[in-house]
Each structure stands twice: as structure tokens, then as C-alpha cells.
Scaffold this motif. Sequence first.
Motif, PDB file in Angstrom:
ATOM      1  N   HIS A  69       0.840  -1.188   0.000  1.00 34.89           N
ATOM      2  CA  HIS A  69       0.000   0.000   0.000  1.00 34.89           C
ATOM      3  C   HIS A  69       0.879   1.244   0.000  1.00 34.89           C
ATOM      4  CE1 HIS A  69      -2.699  -3.104   1.570  1.00 34.89           C
ATOM      5  NE2 HIS A  69      -3.714  -2.357   1.145  1.00 34.89           N
ATOM      6  N   LEU A  72      -0.418   8.660   0.444  1.00 30.05           N
ATOM      7  CA  LEU A  72       0.056  10.014   0.175  1.00 30.05           C
ATOM      8  C   LEU A  72      -0.409  10.914   1.317  1.00 30.05           C
ATOM      9  CD1 LEU A  72      -0.889  10.358  -3.623  1.00 30.05           C
ATOM     10  CD2 LEU A  72       1.177   9.354  -2.606  1.00 30.05           C
ATOM     11  N   ILE A  91       0.040   7.763 -10.891  1.00 29.01           N
ATOM     12  CA  ILE A  91      -0.830   7.055  -9.951  1.00 29.01           C
ATOM     13  C   ILE A  91      -1.686   6.031 -10.680  1.00 29.01           C
ATOM     14  CG2 ILE A  91      -2.816   7.352  -8.408  1.00 29.01           C
ATOM     15  CD1 ILE A  91      -1.590  10.073  -7.609  1.00 29.01           C
ATOM     16  N   GLN A  92      -2.276   6.424 -11.815  1.00 29.51           N
ATOM     17  CA  GLN A  92      -3.152   5.527 -12.559  1.00 29.51           C
ATOM     18  C   GLN A  92      -2.409   4.315 -13.101  1.00 29.51           C
ATOM     19  OE1 GLN A  92      -5.128   7.874 -15.560  1.00 29.51           O
ATOM     20  NE2 GLN A  92      -5.840   9.397 -14.085  1.00 29.51           N
ATOM     21  N   ILE A  98      -3.299   3.013  -3.788  1.00 33.76           N
ATOM     22  CA  ILE A  98      -2.782   4.299  -3.313  1.00 33.76           C
ATOM     23  C   ILE A  98      -3.897   5.042  -2.606  1.00 33.76           C
ATOM     24  CG2 ILE A  98      -1.750   6.514  -3.974  1.00 33.76           C
ATOM     25  CD1 ILE A  98      -0.429   5.150  -6.312  1.00 33.76           C
ATOM     26  N   THR A 100      -4.988   8.531  -0.301  1.00 34.51           N
ATOM     27  CA  THR A 100      -4.623   9.893   0.080  1.00 34.51           C
ATOM     28  C   THR A 100      -5.110  10.163   1.493  1.00 34.51           C
ATOM     29  OG1 THR A 100      -4.710  10.755  -2.178  1.00 34.51           O
ATOM     30  CG2 THR A 100      -4.924  12.344  -0.404  1.00 34.51           C
ATOM     31  N   ASN A 116      -7.664  11.028  -7.959  1.00 36.63           N
ATOM     32  CA  ASN A 116      -7.118   9.950  -8.780  1.00 36.63           C
ATOM     33  C   ASN A 116      -6.689   8.743  -7.949  1.00 36.63           C
ATOM     34  OD1 ASN A 116      -6.609  10.538 -11.902  1.00 36.63           O
ATOM     35  ND2 ASN A 116      -6.470  12.495 -10.807  1.00 36.63           N
ATOM     36  N   THR A 117      -6.641   8.876  -6.643  1.00 35.04           N
ATOM     37  CA  THR A 117      -6.224   7.750  -5.797  1.00 35.04           C
ATOM     38  C   THR A 117      -7.419   6.874  -5.451  1.00 35.04           C
ATOM     39  OG1 THR A 117      -6.455   9.110  -3.786  1.00 35.04           O
ATOM     40  CG2 THR A 117      -4.294   9.063  -4.846  1.00 35.04           C
ATOM     41  N   ASP A 118      -7.129   5.655  -4.941  1.00 36.05           N
ATOM     42  CA  ASP A 118      -8.190   4.667  -4.695  1.00 36.05           C
ATOM     43  C   ASP A 118      -9.118   5.061  -3.550  1.00 36.05           C
ATOM     44  OD1 ASP A 118      -7.308   2.406  -6.579  1.00 36.05           O
ATOM     45  OD2 ASP A 118      -5.481   2.854  -5.473  1.00 36.05           O
ATOM     46  N   ASN A 160     -12.952   6.495  -9.711  1.00 37.27           N
ATOM     47  CA  ASN A 160     -13.173   5.665  -8.528  1.00 37.27           C
ATOM     48  C   ASN A 160     -14.621   5.742  -8.032  1.00 37.27           C
ATOM     49  OD1 ASN A 160     -10.373   4.605  -7.861  1.00 37.27           O
ATOM     50  ND2 ASN A 160      -9.975   6.808  -7.991  1.00 37.27           N
TER      51      ASN A 160
END
Length: 450
Positions: A69, A72, A91-92, A98, A100, A116-118, A160
Motif C-alpha cells: 500500500h 500520500l 498514480i493511474q 494508493i 490519500t 485519482n487515488t483509490d 473511482n
Amino acid sequence: MKGLRMKISIFLILLAAFLVPIQQFAYGNADSDDEPVVYYIPVEQTVERGLEAFMSRSIAMAKEEGATHIILEMDTPGGAVDAAGNIAMIIQETDIPIITFVRNKAISAGAYIALNTDKIIMAPGATMGSAAVIDGAGNAADEKTQSYWLSEMRSAAELNGREPEYALAMADARIDLPELGAPEGELLTLTAQQALEVEYAEAIASNRVEVLDYLGLENAVEHDMEVSFSEQIARFVTHPVVIPILLSIGSLGLVLELYSPGFGVPGLMGISALLLFFFGHMFAGFAGWESIILFIIGFLLIMIEIFIPGFGIFGLLGIGAIIGGMLLASFSTASMIIYIAIALVISAIAAIFIFKYFGNRGPMKKIVHRDSTSTEKGYITNETRKELVGQKGKTLTPLRPSGSAVFNEERLDVVSEGGYIGQGSVIEVVYTAGSRIVVREVKENHSKEE
């Protein structure tokens, strides 16, 4: 035989004693392999190309070292759109989850990166949003750029499964969301609680422990990625505000060097600023060796111009080479042209000021000719006839105000002190300078009548 059996038994006992720790170590490693590995990457200060380079290195290292994992830890007021777009792409393209963790602010480009993070987890009191695009002067970007950015915000939200309306409201003040404190005319900025309600945040956590508890990673092996000293310099010198300052200092240093004997403090100041520029861009991955080589060639040509003037040819070639190196080192040619233009304007203003108030000094004496010619230095164009002063003569032609006159049978070109003097009038020389002989009419007839 008994002795041989004894030796074999001792060997087997020693072998077992040696293998047991190895077996335990192997099993211990196998157990540790089952533990999650979490890498923390700080996303702080302004989003720029230096941060992009740091993020790229950090994520690549986390992959190599078996991270399960990546978290950020974000606190940023935003920054450059192009850098944010490249970070989002990194990131993608990463198959590791990932997350945040917004510790304080995820504003503008920071909000876009977080989307853009999961998963997004926010600390109490943290905020996310206000993502309008503005230009370098602080004004709203043009319609084309706005349209592109809105599409990027929408895509990031949909990536997401988040409702895109809220992402669009962060970048478009025309969207009316009064229930979230963003009526028409204002950009949306979500608090932690609001983000949780609209499902833009999965949880609220005060610290790392709570973040790991929510993710089910209580026994994770934790690692911190730190910005190295070189990366700190790279992040500083690739900041959009710092770049034109460095270029201005560099060009000013070279201009000032023309006014100091030899190569001194101004030259060192200018070269140091330019070296910082190239180092930062090279470390960030924007500048290659070709830009460094062009810079060195340009520097050498300018040095030749300073010490062996060549009518400006070497200087112009040197400046051209340095500018070419800057353009090759830039992440955006258009932005770099603007930065260079700012630096040149500042340098031109400084050069005019220096010329006007400090005059001709240093190597500039070889370029700017300021010597005057005078009779004391032996320069004589026409001899000044000082002996003519006070002599009287007669005009041969009317003086309007110049003409001819005769003095002691010598014909000379003269000019009247005032206006018109008629032909045959008596005149007197009152002043001479080179070929210029100034005369005045003498009223002899009037004197006699009186």
C-alpha cells in the motif's frame, strides 16, 4: 567402526544445530512476507515538476521494495496543472493501492491528485476543493483550458466511482450547491465531514494509527519516503515563481560583470543562478546533457566577449546558446519563453540604469567609446584666429547672417552676431572659434554726426 559412527553422529548434530536457526529465519521471513508493507509519501507545498520527479522516484522505489500500500500524506495549496496531470498518470499506472490522507489541505491541483487515488481519508479540520485554473497573473484561464480542466476533474471523480458534480463544482463557480456552502458564483471546498457525506472521503482519521486501523493494516511494516537534499533544491528551483527570479539574477549578473574589472562577484552571482536553474531541471528529469553543453558553450563565448571584445558577436552567440539550453531544459517551452522575456526586460532596464548613472567602467571601456577630442590632446580641425578679435573690416557681401568680409586685404567668411548687415558696412570681429568668425556692425557714421 565405532569411531566412524561417533564422527558421523557429531557431524549430524552440528549440521542440525546449524540448520535449525536457518529454518527458523526462513519461516520468520515467510511470516513477515505475509505482513502488509506501507510506504508514506509526503505531498506538501506547491505542486510543481520537482514534486512530480520525487513522486515518480518514490512510487518506483515502493514497488521495487515490495510495498502493498502507498499512502500520500497531503498538505498542498495546489500548483501547476501540467505537473498534477503527470502525477495523476503515474498514480493511474500503478497497480499498488494508493490512498490519500489529507492532513490539512488538498486544494486545486492537490484535490485533483487526491481524486485519482483509490481512497481518500481526511483529518478533522482538513479541506479539499477550490480547483479553478488560473494563469500566472492570477486571472481565470482561457475557455479552452477551463474546458480541458473540467473534463479532467470529471474523469478523476468517475475513475473511482465518485459523483462528478462535486468535482466539477470545485472548478466551475457556475454550479449551484448552496447546501454545501457553494452557491452559484463560488467554488466548492469540502470539509472533512462534507466529504464524508458526499462520499468523496471514505473515513475521517486523526493520525496514521487510525488510518491503518480503517484500512485493516494494523500490523503493517511502515516506511517513510523523504525528500532528499538534491530533490529539495530541485523542487525549489523548478517552482514557477522561482524560475524567472533565477533567470533575472543570472542575466543581471552578466550585465553587471561588464562593469567590473576581470571576473568578479556579479559574474559569480549570475553563473551560480544559472547553474542552479540547470541543476534543478536536470535532477527533476527535464534537462539532459545537451542543455548543459549548450550552457557551457554559451558561458565560454560570453567570457571571450568580456575579455576579448569581438563587436558583440561572441556575446550574442553566447546568449543564444544559453537561451537554447534553457529551452531544451524546460518542461514547457511556452512558459520558458515567458520567463526568459521577463528576465530580459529586467536586465534591459538595469542596463539602461547602469549606463545612465554609473557610466563607462570595467570591460565596457572596450565596447563603448567615450573619449573626446580637444586641442589639448592634439586634435585640431581648424585653427582659431584669436588675433582677429577686435579688428575692423568691411563686408563684401550682405550678411544674412553669414557672408564675406575683408580684413587687412584678407577675405574671410564671417557671420553676424545679430541680424542683417548690409554690403559695404564697417564691422568688428567680436569672437572666433575654429573656422567661425563672429562680427558686429560698427556705426561710425552715426558717431561722427553726433
